[in-house]
Design an enzyme around this catalytic site. Sequence first.
Site, mmCIF file in Angstrom:
data_model
loop_
_atom_site.group_PDB
_atom_site.id
_atom_site.type_symbol
_atom_site.label_atom_id
_atom_site.label_comp_id
_atom_site.label_asym_id
_atom_site.label_seq_id
_atom_site.Cartn_x
_atom_site.Cartn_y
_atom_site.Cartn_z
ATOM 1 N N GLU A 164 42.585 43.889 33.036
ATOM 2 C CA GLU A 164 43.918 44.407 33.368
ATOM 3 C C GLU A 164 43.860 44.821 34.821
ATOM 4 O OE1 GLU A 164 46.608 46.232 34.581
ATOM 5 O OE2 GLU A 164 46.137 48.003 33.391
ATOM 6 N N CYS B 179 49.364 50.946 37.835
ATOM 7 C CA CYS B 179 49.362 49.486 37.992
ATOM 8 C C CYS B 179 50.738 48.863 37.815
ATOM 9 C CB CYS B 179 48.367 48.849 37.024
ATOM 10 S SG CYS B 179 48.737 49.158 35.284
#
Length: 479
Positions: free
Chosen positions: A217, A251
């Site tokens: 990720e 993120c």
Amino acid sequence: MTTLTHTAIDEIPKIRDDLRATFRSGVTRPLEWRKHQLYQLVRLAQNEANAICDALARDYTKPRFEVMGEVATVVERALSSVEQLEEWVKPEQPDVPESQKGWKPTIYKAPKGTVLIISPWNYPMILTLQPLIGAIAAGCCAVLKPSEAVPHFSNLIADLIPKYLDSSAYRVVNGAIPETSKLLELQWDHIFYTGNGRVGRIVASAAAKHLTPCSLELGGKCPVYVDSTFDMDLAAKRILFGKCQNAGQICVAPDYVLVPRQKQDELIQGFEKAYKAFFPNGALDDMHYGSIVNGMHFQRLTNLLDRSEGEKVGGVMAGSKNPENRRFEPIVVKGVKANDSLLEEEIFGPILPIVAVDSLNEAIDFVNERPHPLLLYAFTEDPITKERLINETQSGGITFNDTVQQLFVAQLPFAGIGESGYGYQFLRYTFEAFTHLRSSVDIPKEAEPALSSRYLPRSDEALKFLERAVNMPIPNPRL
């Protein structure tokens, strides 16, 4: 400043080997054992919430509200995993042709084994323990490697894990590059890494040497497109909300905004209104607004902003800074060009570039000319625009008319694509990341007559049977 307690490097292979021995013993397989470990993780989160908040406040003044949001998510998802675990682990019987039903085709949900979870500093509670929830649910053993950038938290989690979880199955390794490098030298049955693409490449390369599967990720630059017909004040409010979470150090933060040229100033006015509403006394001293994690990242953001050729809007969002406590006020930069410093890398901070475009086509091209983002945000109520963005762009996910909120829909898979990563997570998807789908058939003796044509010597009739299968008619020859 607290010093991180490093795990002895020569202990790391032994830790891995001990966990492997535990896994092979079968300790982690019973569902009641898994459920107990998940309940213990809930107890850790509930009992130690204040200690976790205090640790992250000392690490980088992370607001209590944000940390409690992480703690609450761990509790909710661990409990939900317990509730659904029996359904997740059930063997599946796929639909097969009638002639194969007697073979008992079955898909078993087998734990992958001993796994490595490497987590980042920006949301260390949820990004360390959410993958662990999936690993426990799947029946795996795990090593946790939290970030050295948050030493108070990492020391705390190393102290808490053995108090709540079975230390023969779950361990914490603390340290920096040497310790992480040693971990990556070893063979694991899965590696789950959350962080940036530079380190993600290192993790993937190390895993490839052992043919180890990975979940990566990686984040990236998440663009926002604002349609000219959308309410600019509402768009600005929701975009700024996403940008201010953890001072932009998330993120899925809106990284840059694509807006029709004629609407650029109206959107900026909306940002100014939203900022005044969020921070009546300014952001620098607001207890609900976070700090930049360390001096290196503070300087990195300062350099990006100093090199930008865009126009710093100023006013109430001037980007004021306090290096002593690493506070960095949100700032909007307008008129940003394609080659600007603010578009070079993921900003991961409270700087918001605005790129003016003349059409939806130009916005789509702008997104497609860059690496696939983790999230694409779009503010539009036009179904045609939505359809075009879905069909003509690529991203890990796409969210319409808000930012960050998609993280709270745990039933949806969360994942990147391309340079924003690969591998799915959240609830069942995290369980599946650590689960091997082990297929099985059980061919009965009674099937022998139907199988007789496979044996040597082969008959002409056996060949004709295969030829008939090769020449099966296409049901709709027009397609």
